[in-house]
Scaffold this active site. Structure first.
Site, PDB file in Angstrom:
ATOM      1  N   ASP A 191       0.853  -1.195   0.000  1.00  0.00           N
ATOM      2  CA  ASP A 191       0.000   0.000   0.000  1.00  0.00           C
ATOM      3  C   ASP A 191       0.884   1.239   0.000  1.00  0.00           C
ATOM      4  OD1 ASP A 191      -2.351   1.766   0.429  1.00  0.00           O
ATOM      5  OD2 ASP A 191      -3.353  -0.124   0.904  1.00  0.00           O
ATOM      6  N   HIS A 268      -2.936   2.931  -4.616  1.00  0.00           N
ATOM      7  CA  HIS A 268      -2.312   2.449  -3.376  1.00  0.00           C
ATOM      8  C   HIS A 268      -0.901   1.906  -3.646  1.00  0.00           C
ATOM      9  CE1 HIS A 268      -5.712   2.976  -0.629  1.00  0.00           C
ATOM     10  NE2 HIS A 268      -6.484   2.637  -1.642  1.00  0.00           N
ATOM     11  N   GLU A 332     -10.070   2.539  -4.916  1.00  0.00           N
ATOM     12  CA  GLU A 332      -9.666   3.912  -4.607  1.00  0.00           C
ATOM     13  C   GLU A 332      -8.494   4.380  -5.479  1.00  0.00           C
ATOM     14  OE1 GLU A 332     -11.003   3.996   0.062  1.00  0.00           O
ATOM     15  OE2 GLU A 332      -8.978   3.321  -0.368  1.00  0.00           O
TER      16      GLU A 332
HETATM   17  C1  ACM Z   1     -11.155  -0.603   0.703  1.00  0.00           C
HETATM   18  O1  ACM Z   1     -11.640  -0.555   1.835  1.00  0.00           O
HETATM   19  N1  ACM Z   1     -10.497   0.438   0.206  1.00  0.00           N
HETATM   20  C2  ACM Z   1     -11.303  -1.776  -0.133  1.00  0.00           C
END
Ligand code: ACM
Ligand code: ZN
Length: 534
Positions: A191, A268, A332
């Site tokens: 991440d 990420h 995201e």
């Molecule tokens: C997430 O909670 N961004 C999958």
């Protein structure tokens, strides 16, 4: 036989006051518990033998678990099945490989599984029945007990990027999953805050496993006008070598748990960008983030080196993790940089794509083809629906149930993990002061228990695409193993009944009455847990 009688007599004579209490009402509640109408009992004595069939390493391992959990002595089964007081066997007729049946009769205990995993779950069931305060001799009510899980996919996710967890704790975490009948450990390995798995062809990534500090008090200040970040200066560092990863994979497999690695892409990815800035649209620099936001810096989709990088990473991940499923994240991912990037725009033109969401879908398809070539299947968070689903992609529905419903209607497989029922990083009690700092939200035990993974909107055929349910432990605010366990337990017990029990069996009040017996085991094993519930 003589030895058995001698052990039995010795146990009776030497420990008259330590007869343990047995209760078959465990978590998860079996589908069938048929007690002997006359209330007869049989005696299980520690040190007695547990027999297992020859030539099956997994059954031998199961016998060793029976030794660890029940205090029995493994012995190879030579002749007849019921020659030892406790016998482990295969051959239970069931289409569900995880099904087990336990027969407690005058001769002892027979644990039969439809496969080796079923036997393992039967051993865990017996372990929970006799709970923690075990004497040397245990009176077992005669009974027939049978269970099988409702769902084939029973998952739990741990994020080791935001905070790193040692291999020792990761194994303890796997033990906890095994106690709760979980069979899929989804491991969020990368991440914006740190890269954790060794990739031999990309040695720079080890540097991306270090950050010098972490924001204090979550993101306080970051979103306020003129606000600034206040960090503590404790570094967070952690990296798993491939040898360590393989060792953990093997440890989980012995406990019938598959590990699904997640390489979150193309968003990420700041940790990777911090050491390979040429893979970003702007060229960087991209320092590893000490704070937690949806970061606008993502991999450049238009740069051919990006797919090369991803294939190198995923190739080694496939070498280390035998899992049929590989998670590619996909959540995201702001596409703002792609709109301004010449390379991204040129690729969109070349491919005839109209919007950036399709560019993400293109990346997913390419990655999916690569994984299919390695005999693997791709899982993505529900954002992967946005530019069109890649062939055979499995959707993990987290922003509610709607992504899952949409995917099932397109005949794609689905794992349900909606925030409202499955985000174990949320507070579990209304009184926030009584709990360690958390990301926010409110997810009490009762709401986990109430989860129904198959939405009523789906017809019978569509419902078959729902593989199961999963909880998620995002670790932004969990810096220690104790905190992880506190957030996990006892909510995992509630999820385990969602995963194992039929809807008609579920009853929250009855569940909370079964819980204290399981919590005895938590205490014996040293697992931290939230002692209150709502
Ligand atoms: C997430 O909670 N961004 C999958
Ligand atoms: Zn770009």
């Amino acid at each position: 036989m003589r030895k058995y009688i001698a052990t039995l007599l010795a146990a009776l004579l030497l420990s008259p006051g330590v007869m343990a209490e047995v209760n078959y009402q465990v978590v998860p509640l079996p589908q069938k518990i048929e007690l002997d109408p006359q209330g007869r009992k049989t005696l299980l004595v520690r040190g007695q033998e547990v027999a297992y069939p020859a030539g099956n390493a997994r059954m031998e391992r199961n016998a060793r678990f029976a030794q660890e959990f029940l205090g029995l002595k493994p012995r190879l089964m030579k002749g007849k099945r019921r020659e030892a007081p406790v016998c482990l066997t295969l051959g239970l007729q069931s289409e569900n490989p995880d099904a087990y049946q336990i027969t407690v009769d005058k001769r002892g205990v027979l644990i039969q599984g439809a496969s080796e995993s079923g036997v393992f779950y039967g051993i865990q069931m017996l372990r929970k029945s006799i709970a923690a305060e075990q004497g040397d001799s245990i009176e077992l009510p005669l009974a027939t007990i049978a269970a099988q899980p409702r769902f084939q996919y029973r998952g739990a996710m741990l994020d080791c990027s935001r905070h790193f967890f040692s291999t020792t704790f990761t194994k303890k975490f796997i033990d906890i999953l095994a106690l709760h009948g979980i069979n899929q450990f989804h491991w969020h390995l990368t991440d914006d805050q740190g890269w954790r798995p060794e990739i031999k062809a990309l040695p720079e990534l080890e540097k991306a496993s270090y950050r010098s500090c972490t924001v204090i008090g979550r993101n306080i200040g970051l979103h306020e006008p003129g606000g600034s970040l206040i960090c503590d200066d404790t570094p967070v560092q952690g990296f798993y070598t491939q040898d360590e990863l393989r060792d953990i994979v093997a440890y989980a497999a012995e406990r019938y748990i598959n590990i699904i690695p997640e390489i979150d892409l193309p968003g990420h990815m700041v940790a990777a960008l911090s050491v390979y800035p040429e893979l970003g649209c702007t060229g960087g620099p991209y320092p590893i983030r000490p704070y937690y936001t949806i970061d606008p810096d993502v991999l450049c989709a238009g740069n051919p080196k990006t797919l090369e990088f991803l294939k190198t990473v995923l190739g080694e991940i496939c070498d280390v993790f035998p899992s049929r499923y590989i998670h590619i994240g996909g959540d995201e991912t702001p596409r703002t940089n792609w709109k301004k990037c010449q390379k991204c725009q040129a690729l969109m033109k070349e491919l005839g794509l109209k919007e950036e969401a399709q560019l993400q879908s293109y990346i997913n398809r390419e990655v999916g083809k690569f994984l299919a070539g390695r005999g693997r299947e791709m899982i993505g968070w529900d954002e992967v629906l946005e530019g069109g689903l890649a062939e055979n992609a499995i959707v993990m529905s987290w922003r509610g149930y709607s992504g899952g419903i949409q995917a099932a209607r397109q005949h794609h497989r689905v794992i349900m993990t909606p925030t409202d029922n499955c985000y174990f990083d949320y507070y579990q009690l209304g009184d926030r002061e009584a709990q360690p700092v958390s990301i926010g939200g409110y997810l009490p035990l009762s709401r986990v228990y109430a989860m129904e993974p198959i939405p009523g909107e789906l017809n019978e055929e569509e419902a078959r695409y729902i593989l199961g349910a999963q909880c998620n432990l995002w670790s932004e605010d969990m810096a220690s193993p104790d905190h992880v366990m506190y957030m996990l337990l006892p909510r995992l017990a509630a999820l385990c009944e969602v995963q194992w029990c039929q809807p008609a069996q579920k009853d929250f009040k009855a569940f909370t009455e079964r819980l204290p017996q399981l919590q005895k085991l938590y205490r014996t094993a040293g697992y931290k847990y939230c002692t209150k519930y709502e």
